[in-house]
Design an enzyme around this catalytic site. Structure first.
Site, PDB file in Angstrom:
ATOM      1  N   GLU A 106       0.831  -1.211   0.000  1.00  9.76           N
ATOM      2  CA  GLU A 106       0.000   0.000   0.000  1.00  9.76           C
ATOM      3  C   GLU A 106       0.866   1.261   0.000  1.00  9.76           C
ATOM      4  OE1 GLU A 106      -2.902  -0.265  -0.811  1.00  9.76           O
ATOM      5  OE2 GLU A 106      -3.127  -2.393  -0.419  1.00  9.76           O
TER       6      GLU A 106
ATOM      7  N   HIS B 140       1.902   2.086  -3.426  1.00 16.70           N
ATOM      8  CA  HIS B 140       0.889   2.871  -4.150  1.00 16.70           C
ATOM      9  C   HIS B 140       0.965   4.353  -3.755  1.00 16.70           C
ATOM     10  CE1 HIS B 140      -1.211  -0.168  -6.327  1.00 16.70           C
ATOM     11  NE2 HIS B 140      -1.664  -0.822  -5.263  1.00 16.70           N
TER      12      HIS B 140
ATOM     13  N   GLU C   4      -0.633  -3.043  -9.670  1.00 15.14           N
ATOM     14  CA  GLU C   4      -0.496  -4.045  -8.609  1.00 15.14           C
ATOM     15  C   GLU C   4       0.886  -4.683  -8.658  1.00 15.14           C
ATOM     16  OE1 GLU C   4      -2.621  -4.151  -6.201  1.00 15.14           O
ATOM     17  OE2 GLU C   4      -3.661  -2.642  -7.388  1.00 15.14           O
TER      18      GLU C   4
END
Lengths: 298, 187
Positions: free
Chosen positions: A153, A156, A231
């Site tokens: 995360e 990202h 991803e």
């Protein structure tokens, strides 16, 4: 030092994501105005000029609101709560560790009530970022696995994926709402009088219907294409932060064998998540097998 | 006097050179700051660990009085860490403390009451987290040095490094294998 210790460089990804976010917002601006125009025509409004002005005002205020609040909207839609340090010590420890490893600022932490193992990040930039994990993830994952998920995360966040992905998610939501409203409004207008004006509007009604059906589909495909590649690159940054692929692999394997589809998650926010909440073919995420395979090679 | 095409070209080139010099100067400054910050982060975490030790020692003493040598080693290692000056020395002292703690936690396995103690478990968790943060801070420190050194050694950065008088910096020596082994042991 070998190549794999090269510090992860987000610079290209950041520039690309900022540009794409801007482009997306501009496109949405145009789409809302076009929709406003067509809907206005289809309804047979006389003063098209004031309709356009209203459409512009709506789209600008909508864009401003989503840009500054996309994270809150995403958190609200999954019913997430802010995680308090006293209650979630391990969660805080793990995130703090990864912020040190990545040099990113500390995000705000949230927990969402779901038995699934999942997580997402949101926000407009690293300084205004949030990380949200499910209750299931905190219960079922061990320290190293949770670390892998959190590192993904933060990957990202570091690349500004969050800005773009959250904008897309919120936009998809609004476009489907607008087209739904339009399609429904037609039912109430159907079978009106047979004046000339109504016939003149028929063409706009057809265009409107086509637009209303096509827009969400189009957005869905765009959304799918963008989130798969992200991803993989977030997995790669996770490994660069933790230097420990088995953690992330363990988390993915637990998801593969333990997760059941979550119906409470709305489709619009699905691409934000660590793993696809629905388990469908042609989904917003690459297959878990593929991700594990790539991680094992690192 | 009006400028000819050549004059404008000259001005353009000078402006371009100034921009390039400024941007390289800034990159050296940013990367240098990052190294200093990450160094600070290592210190913060080392200190945090040192602060946790006295509490841990007190708790252990309550249940395992007879393990004097192990407890003493932990206290001594902590003293060495607090008194250490210079990064390398501090990191070395930190490593010594870490292995002493490893032995202490291994011994704790023999004392069921200690292992069940709320306070002890909490301290163990905190020490594990601090351990992780120390290793992440070291990793980030070395990563920052890598970016800095790459800038110093590759073209055209190497030219500006010469002009600004910047030299490649030293890595912190830690073996990756050592770290992973300790991380597993703590769990």
């Amino acid at each position: 030092m070998p190549d794999k210790y090269q510090r992860i460089d987000f610079r290209d990804a950041i520039a690309k994501n900022k540009w794409k976010s801007f482009f997306l917002m501009f496109m949405i601006f145009c789409v809302i105005i076009a929709l406003g125009y067509v809907i206005g025509k289809a309804w047979g409004a006389l003063d098209i000029f004031s309709i356009l002005i209203i459409a512009i005002i709506i789209s600008i205020s909508y864009l401003l609101i989503t840009y500054y609040n996309s994270d809150k909207i995403a958190l609200f839609s999954v019913n997430a709560r802010e995680a308090k340090r006293e209650d979630y010590k391990l969660y805080y420890d793990v995130v703090e560790g990864i912020t040190i490893a990545s040099g990113l600022p500390m995000p705000k932490l949230y927990v969402m009530p779901s038995e699934q193992i999942n997580a997402f990040a949101s926000g407009r930039d690293p300084k205004h970022s949030v990380v949200c994990v499910t209750k299931g993830a905190l219960e079922k994952l061990d320290r190293r696995e949770l670390e892998g998920v959190v590192a993904h995360e933060l990957g990202h966040i570091g690349s500004y994926d969050i800005r773009y992905m959250t904008l897309v998610a919120v936009m998809v939501g609004i476009i489907s709402i607008i087209s739904e409203i339009f399609l429904r409004s037609l039912w109430f207008r159907g079978g009106g009088g047979n004046s000339r004006e109504n016939r003149g509007n028929a063409i706009f009604v057809v265009i409107g219907v086509i637009l209303a059906i096509l827009a969400p589909i189009l957005v869905f495909f765009v959304q799918m294409a963008i989130s798969r590649k992200r991803e993989f690159s977030a997995d790669a940054s996770a490994v660069k932060f933790t230097r420990y692929p088995p953690g992330l692999i363990g988390a993915l394997e637990k998801i593969k064998y333990q997760n059941v589809p979550d119906k409470k998650v709305t489709k619009a926010v699905a691409p934000l998540f660590f793993a696809n909440p629905f388990k469908e073919i042609g989904s917003t995420h690459p297959s878990i097998e593929k991700r594990i395979e790539l991680l094992k090679r690192m | 006097m009006p400028l000819g095409a050549l004059g404008w070209l000259g001005i353009g080139i000078i402006v371009l050179i100034i921009i390039i010099i400024f941007s390289y100067f800034n990159r050296f400054a940013i990367l240098g700051n990052r190294i200093d910050n990450s160094l600070g982060q290592i210190d913060v975490q080392l200190k945090r660990r040192a602060d946790l030790i006295p509490n841990l020692v007190e708790t252990v003493k309550g249940y395992a009085k007879h393990e004097k040598s192990t407890i003493k080693e932990v206290t001594d290692a902590r003293k060495a860490l607090v008194g250490a000056s210079g990064l390398t020395e501090r990191v070395k002292a930190g490593d010594r403390l870490q292995s002493a703690l490893g032995r202490l936690f291994a011994i704790a396995e023999n004392y069921p009451n200690l292992k069940a103690n709320e306070n002890f478990l909490e301290l163990q968790r905190e020490l594990t987290s601090t351990e992780d943060k120390i290793s992440y801070a070291r990793q980030f420190y070395n990563d920052s040095i890598l970016s800095y050194n790459n800038l110093c050694k590759t073209f055209p950065g190497v030219i500006f490094a010469g002009i600004f008088g910047k030299k490649p910096r030293e890595y912190l020596q830690i073996t990756e294998a050592e770290r992973k082994a300790v991380r597993v042991k703590f769990e």
